[in-house]
Design a protein around this motif. Structure first.
Motif, mmCIF file in Angstrom:
data_model
loop_
_atom_site.group_PDB
_atom_site.id
_atom_site.type_symbol
_atom_site.label_atom_id
_atom_site.label_comp_id
_atom_site.label_asym_id
_atom_site.label_seq_id
_atom_site.Cartn_x
_atom_site.Cartn_y
_atom_site.Cartn_z
ATOM 1 N N ILE A 1 -16.456 28.625 61.693
ATOM 2 C CA ILE A 1 -17.773 28.086 61.356
ATOM 3 C C ILE A 1 -17.994 28.102 59.844
ATOM 4 N N TYR B 1 -18.412 24.773 57.566
ATOM 5 C CA TYR B 1 -19.658 24.608 56.811
ATOM 6 C C TYR B 1 -19.408 24.521 55.311
ATOM 7 N N PHE C 1 -23.739 19.615 59.981
ATOM 8 C CA PHE C 1 -23.087 18.623 60.838
ATOM 9 C C PHE C 1 -21.601 18.939 60.999
ATOM 10 N N ASN C 2 -20.993 19.472 59.940
ATOM 11 C CA ASN C 2 -19.569 19.805 60.000
ATOM 12 C C ASN C 2 -19.272 20.877 61.044
ATOM 13 N N VAL C 3 -20.226 21.781 61.240
ATOM 14 C CA VAL C 3 -20.046 22.824 62.256
ATOM 15 C C VAL C 3 -19.983 22.192 63.644
ATOM 16 N N TRP C 4 -20.879 21.223 63.891
ATOM 17 C CA TRP C 4 -20.880 20.553 65.192
ATOM 18 C C TRP C 4 -19.591 19.753 65.391
ATOM 19 N N LEU D 1 -16.923 22.297 66.399
ATOM 20 C CA LEU D 1 -17.096 22.746 67.776
ATOM 21 C C LEU D 1 -16.707 21.647 68.768
ATOM 22 N N GLY D 2 -17.136 20.414 68.482
ATOM 23 C CA GLY D 2 -16.787 19.301 69.357
ATOM 24 C C GLY D 2 -15.290 19.045 69.386
#
Length: 521
Positions: A411, A415, A422-425, A428-429
């Motif tokens: 994370i 980030y 948005f980069n974290v999502w 995760l995706g």
């Protein structure tokens, strides 16, 4: 020769040599932190060079540059999370070998391969820089397009299992590469109104997710399996013996030579990138392994812990580091994104790379060249010290605790690339997608290759067709573009060779004269 001695004299000053050693040590440590790529590792140390003299500052940066790529192999092998993007492919065979209790052997192969590749590349830089710079000047849009086609053709070497699943993986990577502004039309594609996707899917968070977050899911699966089967919690595999037997060294010598040659060739080409060299080297090693060792007693299946699968990418990635300085120092053109940062480090001290650098600051230019050679020599013993320290402090942690640590690092790494949530999502995706691909038996390597080469291929092909007014024959023109034609021919051979081998394998049983039919599996 006098200039080379001048470079050594400048480098072997105690203060300069000390900064080079500190740079190597720092690069190994930072590279071993999951979620940090080569660019971040290099950029982190640029501010430290502000107050240093030019020779000390550049020695520090050379050390970091050489060692960061090698350090990324440590977490790639131990926990299947590449510390840097250069260790992407090392995770496949490296972690598989570690899970069989041979982590020390895998790490030793990786570090030795990195040093060998770096030394060969440094010698090439030392001897052949002017000649290689002339080769780089001959690469235009057409040659770059052919090079990306050749790089994507190396996906054949990654399709050891289901070919259809491998092609689906490559197509998925190419599809993701089309997200964002089109380099041909200038219009946004597949952004769904999100400003965060205008420049495409963030690459670093994507890699963090595909490997780091996916590794978290795999660790969780192992934990749940241990609980379900009432097994005790286990820690990450310990290092064990790191000695390489002489027979293995002789076996890997051809792989080191071929992979280093590929890394040198790709390194001198502006914009080609380290990942392309890694995939091409891995593909060639796969072909050699299947031809000479596959199916023999005691030999692992390709991708399941083979020595060549570790040696090839590690030799190639470190071969790129020194060779990428050829166009930078000789022409002022960076070979890849990390060497582009090197221009910034030089500019801080009033140095402009290019032909005038050797005339105006010859001692600094040659010091940088010989520093790559010395940095790789220094890196070999330091790498084993770092491995032992890291293994004792980090990789002995139980899996249940390691899950949280890896996820936190992922994370933070996602980030930090732009300080955007948005980069974290994205990370995760991407982790969910990679884990689902793993469960479905879809290889991840072709997707990464398509993701890396997609945008470059599209732009190069479009510009080439503009030059030829829409004629595709420009790519196979042996008169005006002989380099491109040769690479296209070699790409076609990479696709045809497996078909020929398959047909030959079917004919061999019939020609042996045996009456007993051979069953096909």
């Amino acid at each position: 020769m006098d200039q080379i001695f001048l470079g050594f004299a400048q480098l072997l000053q105690p203060s300069v040599l000390l900064l080079l050693t500190l740079g190597v040590l720092a690069g190994l440590v930072v590279g071993s932190i999951p979620g940090i790529n080569d660019n971040i590792a290099f950029a982190v140390f640029i501010p430290f060079s502000f107050g240093l003299p030019a020779d000390q500052a550049l020695a520090l940066m050379v050390g970091v540059y050489c060692a960061a790529a090698a350090g990324g192999a440590i977490p790639a092998i131990m926990i299947k999370v590449p510390g840097t993007a250069s260790a992407l492919i090392t995770t496949i065979d490296g972690n598989a070998m570690a899970r069989t209790g041979q982590a020390g052997r895998a790490l030793s192969i990786a570090m030795t391969s990195s040093v060998v590749g770096g030394l060969i590349s440094s010698l090439v830089l030392l001897v052949c820089a002017p000649a290689l710079a002339n080769i780089a000047l001959r690469f235009g849009y057409v040659e770059n397009a052919a090079l990306t086609i050749l790089g994507l053709s190396s996906v054949v070497g990654l399709l050891s299992g289901n070919v259809l699943k491998g092609m689906i993986s490559a197509a998925l990577g190419l599809l993701v590469a089309t997200i964002g502004y089109s380099q041909v039309t200038g219009l946004p594609r597949y952004t769904f109104g999100s400003v965060n996707l205008i420049e495409g899917v963030p690459f670093v968070p994507m890699l963090v997710g595909l490997f780091g977050v996916a590794a978290v899911f795999e660790l969780l699966r192992d934990i749940f399996k241990e609980r379900r089967e009432s097994q005790p919690y286990t820690s990450i595999p310990v290092i064990g013996s790191m000695k390489l037997e002489s027979g293995l060294v002789r076996r890997l010598l051809p792989v080191w030579g071929t992979s280093s040659a590929i890394g040198n060739f790709i390194g001198v080409l502006p914009g080609a990138g380290m990942l392309m060299a890694i995939y091409l080297a891995y593909d060639q090693a796969a072909r050699r392994y299947r031809r000479r060792f596959a199916g023999k007693e005691g030999e692992a299946e390709w991708g399941k812990g083979t020595p060549e699968g570790i040696a090839a990418p590690e030799a190639a990635n470190n071969a790129v580091t020194a060779s990428s300085m050829v166009p930078l120092l000789s022409l002022g053109i960076p070979g890849n994104s990390t060497s582009a940062l090197f221009i910034g480090a030089m500019a801080l001290h009033g140095l402009v790379p290019g032909p005038l650098l050797f005339a105006q600051h010859g001692e600094i230019a040659w010091m940088v060249i010989v520093a790559f050679l010395v940095a790789n020599i220094v890196m070999w013993p330091l790498a084993f010290v770092v491995i032992r320290v890291v293994s004792r402090t980090i990789f002995s942690i139980p899996k249940s605790v390691m899950v949280g640590i890896i996820l936190l690092l992922c994370i933070l790494g996602a980030y930090s690339d732009g300080n955007n949530l948005f980069n974290v999502w994205v990370a995760l995706g991407a982790g969910v997608v990679a884990f689902a691909m793993n469960l479905a038996g879809i290889p991840l390597g072709p997707a990464i290759l398509g993701l890396v080469l997609g945008a470059q291929m599209e732009a190069s092909i479009s510009n080439s067709l503009n030059i030829s007014q829409g004629s595709w024959l420009i790519f196979i023109d042996p008169v005006n573009h002989p380099i491109a034609a040769a690479m296209i021919a070699f790409s076609a051979l990479m696709w045809v060779a497996p078909l020929i081998s398959g047909l030959r394998g079917r004919k061999e049983p019939a020609g042996t004269g045996q009456s007993t039919p051979v069953s096909e599996s």
